[in-house]
Design a protein around this motif. Structure first.
Motif, PDB file in Angstrom:
ATOM      1  N   ASP A 108       5.827 -31.284   8.239  1.00 52.63           N
ATOM      2  CA  ASP A 108       6.765 -30.995   7.134  1.00 52.63           C
ATOM      3  C   ASP A 108       6.412 -31.815   5.897  1.00 52.63           C
ATOM      4  OD1 ASP A 108       8.127 -29.211   8.703  1.00 52.63           O
ATOM      5  OD2 ASP A 108       9.744 -30.601   9.248  1.00 52.63           O
TER       6      ASP A 108
ATOM      7  N   SER B 291       3.253 -30.440   4.348  1.00 52.38           N
ATOM      8  CA  SER B 291       3.513 -29.203   3.605  1.00 52.38           C
ATOM      9  C   SER B 291       4.219 -29.491   2.282  1.00 52.38           C
ATOM     10  CB  SER B 291       4.374 -28.257   4.462  1.00 52.38           C
ATOM     11  OG  SER B 291       4.701 -27.095   3.733  1.00 52.38           O
ATOM     12  N   THR B 292       5.198 -30.391   2.329  1.00 52.54           N
ATOM     13  CA  THR B 292       5.943 -30.735   1.116  1.00 52.54           C
ATOM     14  C   THR B 292       5.066 -31.454   0.108  1.00 52.54           C
ATOM     15  OG1 THR B 292       7.969 -30.949   2.432  1.00 52.54           O
ATOM     16  CG2 THR B 292       7.969 -31.953   0.246  1.00 52.54           C
TER      17      THR B 292
ATOM     18  N   SER C  71       3.247 -24.555  -3.727  1.00 54.05           N
ATOM     19  CA  SER C  71       4.600 -24.023  -3.911  1.00 54.05           C
ATOM     20  C   SER C  71       4.599 -22.904  -4.950  1.00 54.05           C
ATOM     21  CB  SER C  71       5.541 -25.139  -4.354  1.00 54.05           C
ATOM     22  OG  SER C  71       6.733 -24.604  -4.898  1.00 54.05           O
TER      23      SER C  71
END
Length: 847
Positions: free
Chosen positions: A541, A544-545, A551
């Motif tokens: 996570d 990915s962030t 994004s």
């Protein structure tokens, strides 16, 4: 002071050969340093190496693997298909192959129709990457196919080929921008082998800067000797004696050689500013000599003791010459207060040169004159024939000016006030602007290429808008918490943490995820598996962030900003990671325009970029985003490289960000040569203003100390104030950009305008003390003193005239404005200053 002066002059006249030997030795020692000269025309060096803008610019180049680039353009306006003909494309292909073999070219990043990919849809969900032009087309139909492919690719259209199809470009990245002139010459040599309908052009800031350096070096070797020749001829016209005028020429040559030798020997590079040191010093160095020679020729009579006359003349002029030298040097030393390193070097060494010239003048001129035989001095008097020296054209003109100044005082003062008011208004109109390409004349091949290619393409000037994710990444300790850690994993956690922390910061999360995945393959109990799976999920996570530019929301912000800039008309074109993603997304789906959009998810963005890396040029992706996806840039192409244009773009972006705040955690910064030019210009303007104000105050204090009078101190500042105001007011009125050469002219104006005023006021005060009559004082002022001032003004003004024939605009600018400064400051001293002195005589001339 008078006794010290007498001792110095006596010593020099008694031991002239010792003076010659010392000056010759010093000149030779400095002269042997000159062959070590290193030329520097990189505008980046106008900023200190630690300046935040320069540091960020270089960090950006490293982060995105970018290089300075030469732009080569081919234009074919003769055929309906423009550049898309087999012949034109074949030459483009041939030239590209030649460029790839040039030493110093980053061949992997060369952008040309023959080195880029054509991206098409091979089938639903798959892409095909083929060379756009692996071989030159053999028929018009094949050439038109190339055109169709290019026009489908927004990343290439209007960058590699113009919208009107008449021009194609090759972008040539180079390892070292200081090699750009050599590389450009090799490209020109290859182009010279071509014939046909195409016109070829080479431009770009790196080649413009490096070519300027080459031509600047040539200009240094031409202008300085020509300036010396012009001064020599003018001095001969004034004094009609080769024997007499050799002395000031020796002072000038020694001053220039010693100053330049000291600069080069100290390890300083010769920048555009310091290249003008010789031109500045050549005429300035003879100013004091002209004063001494003028008074010596006026006072010496056949049969007199020449050494005694010399002592009398130097003793009379020593104090005003000392103060004029100090004030002139202060004007240049004040440039050391600016935050621009080349300007600091220029100011420091010109200031030193002025003081050195004063010292050499004081010791060499007396020594030289004392060595002249009686017969030479008699010939000197015969050639000067005093009657003509007092009634010649210059002397009659000076007396006419004196009559004007003393009989039309009110009109002169009113006119001066009007000129001052208009000048202030003109100063308010000044536009701060510069562009290295405009350092060449409009007819120069660099300027022509810049004009033609920017008419066809989206722009050859680059600026980079860099967006960075500033959010802190979760640490290893946070992702592997010790609170719930099973005791059996303590040793593994310690070893894994050490390994992960050894990796580069942008790779640590990925390294931790791999370590966790590997450990999960071991034979684990329930507690161990649960801990590791939770840690892996949190790490994935966080990973990915952390990849902010996967994004779709962040890419959509970039896209919207690009649209706003395009609509503004300030930017010719922009390319970004969003454009790459949209292009790949289109081809992965239908290949139609309606799918030229961003995917809806981060996974879709990641898939598009993974596909893009299957091309022949996978490294191109890292020119748009860093491997950790935490920094991305927008490449802006500008048609104009002027600071005003860059300022307008920066303001537009600031306004957009104000009304459309950046996504959370994002930071925006600028890089690129066009932006750096803007930064150093702003620093220069602020620095020049501070240095001018500081020097003005210092000179004013010195004037009051010299004359021991507030009134005379104010009078001494009058020519300086009016001259600076008039010159810079004129610059604003005629619309001349305030650039680097214009900025430093204030220092010369400050020094030399006060120089004239000091001599004029000192002689006025001395004459008034002897006669007690204002009328007699002004009659004497407009004899030898005013004639000497006029001679000096003409010597300096005409000494700069060789610059008017230079092929480089900064040299021409300096020549025009320095000549104007000299004429204006002399006229103000001889016209306005006497008028004001007469009107203020009750306060100025007191017992």
């Amino acid at each position: 002071m008078h006794n010290i002066t007498n001792r110095i002059v006596t010593l020099c006249t008694r031991h002239p050969l010792v003076v010659y030997a010392l000056i010759l030795t010093l000149t030779l020692l400095a002269g042997i340093q000159i062959p070590k000269i290193q030329i520097d025309t990189d505008p980046e060096n106008m900023l200190d190496s630690g300046h935040p803008a320069r540091v960020f610019h270089n960090q950006t180049k490293n982060a995105f693997s970018m290089y300075d680039a030469i732009v080569v353009g081919a234009v074919n306006e003769q055929t309906p298909d423009g550049i898309y003909t087999p012949a034109s494309l074949a030459k483009l292909h041939q030239l590209t192959d030649a460029i790839l073999n040039i030493d110093g070219v980053v061949d992997a990043d060369v952008m040309s129709l023959s080195t880029v990919d054509n991206l098409t849809q091979a089938g639903p969900g798959t892409l095909r990457f083929e060379w756009m032009m692996a071989t030159p087309p053999e028929s018009p139909e094949q050439a038109r196919e190339v055109r169709q492919h290019v026009e489908r690719l927004p990343l290439l259209f209007d960058t590699l080929v113009s919208q009107d199809s008449q021009a194609a470009a090759i972008y040539v990245p180079i390892l070292d921008k200081n090699e750009s002139y050599r590389i450009a010459e090799e490209i020109r040599a290859q182009i010279s082998l071509f014939s046909g309908e195409e016109h070829w052009y080479i431009t770009g800031l790196p080649v413009a800067e490096d070519q300027f350096g080459y031509e600047m070096f040539v200009q240094m070797g031409i202008s300085a000797p020509l300036a010396g020749l012009a001064i020599f001829v003018l001095l001969w016209v004034f004094f009609r004696s080769f024997a007499l005028i050799m002395a000031p020429m020796m002072v000038a040559m020694s001053t220039v050689i010693v100053t330049m030798g000291l600069l080069i020997g100290s390890g300083f590079t010769v920048h555009i500013m310091s290249s003008m040191i010789a031109i500045f010093l050549m005429p300035i160095a003879v100013v004091d000599s002209v004063h001494i020679l003028s008074e010596f020729s006026d006072r010496y009579k056949p049969g007199e003791n020449a050494k005694e006359v010399i002592k009398e003349v130097v003793g009379h002029l020593f104090t005003p010459m000392l103060f004029t030298s100090i004030t002139s040097s202060v004007g240049f030393f004040s440039l050391m207060l600016t935050p621009i390193p080349p300007v600091q070097v220029f100011g420091g060494f010109v200031g030193f040169g002025i003081l050195f010239a004063f010292v050499v003048t004081i010791v060499l001129i007396p020594a030289y004159l004392s060595r002249l035989s009686d017969s030479s001095l008699d010939k000197l008097q015969a050639s000067l024939h005093h009657h003509d020296s007092h009634n010649g054209l210059l002397a009659r003109g000076v007396r006419a000016i004196g009559h004007l100044a003393t009989h039309y005082r009110g009109s002169i003062v009113i006119t001066s006030a009007v000129v001052m008011a208009v000048s202030v208004w003109g100063i308010m109109q000044i536009q701060i602007n510069d562009n290295p390409v405009r350092w060449f004349k409009p007819s120069h091949e660099i300027r022509v290429a810049d004009k033609v290619l920017n008419e066809h393409f989206a722009g050859t000037y680059d600026a980079y808008l860099v967006l960075s994710d500033t959010r802190e990444l979760l640490s290893v300790g946070q992702l592997l918490p010790s609170q719930s850690l099973p005791e059996s994993l303590v040793e593994w956690r310690s070893a894994s943490s050490d390994y992960v922390l050894e990796q580069p910061a942008e790779e640590r999360l990925q390294a931790l995820a791999v370590a966790l995945e590997d450990k999960l393959f071991d034979d684990l109990n329930q507690a161990e598996s649960s801990y590791l799976e939770t840690a892996l999920r949190n790490t994935e996570d966080a990973l990915s962030t952390s990849k902010a530019f996967l994004s779709p929301g962040n890419l959509a912000y970039i896209e919207a900003l690009q649209i706003d800039l395009q609509q503004s008309g300030l930017v010719g074109k922009s390319n970004s990671l969003a454009d790459v993603v949209k292009l790949v997304n289109r081809e992965l789906k239908s290949g139609q325009h309606e799918d030229y959009q961003l995917p809806a998810s981060a996974q879709g963005v990641a898939q598009a970029l993974l596909q893009y890396q299957s091309s022949h040029r996978p490294g191109d992706l890292w020119h748009m985003v860093t491997p950790d996806y935490r920094q991305s840039l927008i490449w802006l192409q500008l048609k104009e490289g002027d600071n005003q244009d860059m300022t307008a773009v920066v303001d537009r972006v600031q306004n957009y960000v104000s009304s459309h705040p950046l996504p959370g955690g994002m930071e925006l910064n600028w890089a690129g040569k066009a932006y750096l030019n803007l930064v150093w210009q702003d620093n220069m303007v602020a620095g020049m203003l501070n240095s001018l104000v500081s020097a003005f105050v210092i000179v004013f204090i010195m004037m009051m100390l010299l004359f021991r009078s507030l009134v005379f101190g104010l009078l001494a500042m009058l020519p300086l104030t009016l001259t600076i105001s008039a010159i810079y007011g004129l610059i604003g009125l005629i619309g001349k950009d305030y650039d680097m050469p214009i900025a430093v002219l204030s220092s010369l104006t400050l020094g030399l305008s006060v120089d004239f005023a000091i001599h004029f006021l000192e002689r006025a005060r001395a004459s008034w003390r002897e006669s007690g009559s204002i009328e007699q004082t002004f009659r004497e002022l407009f004899a030898e003193p005013a004639t000497a001032i006029s001679r000096n003004a003409l010597v300096i003004a005409l000494g700069f005239t060789p610059l008017l024939f230079a092929p480089l605009v900064p040299y021409i600018t300096v020549g025009v404005f320095l000549a104007s400064i000299m004429i204006i400051s002399a006229l103000v001293t001889l016209v306005v200053l006497p008028a004001v002195m007469w009107l203020t005589r009750r306060w100025a001339f007191t017992s």
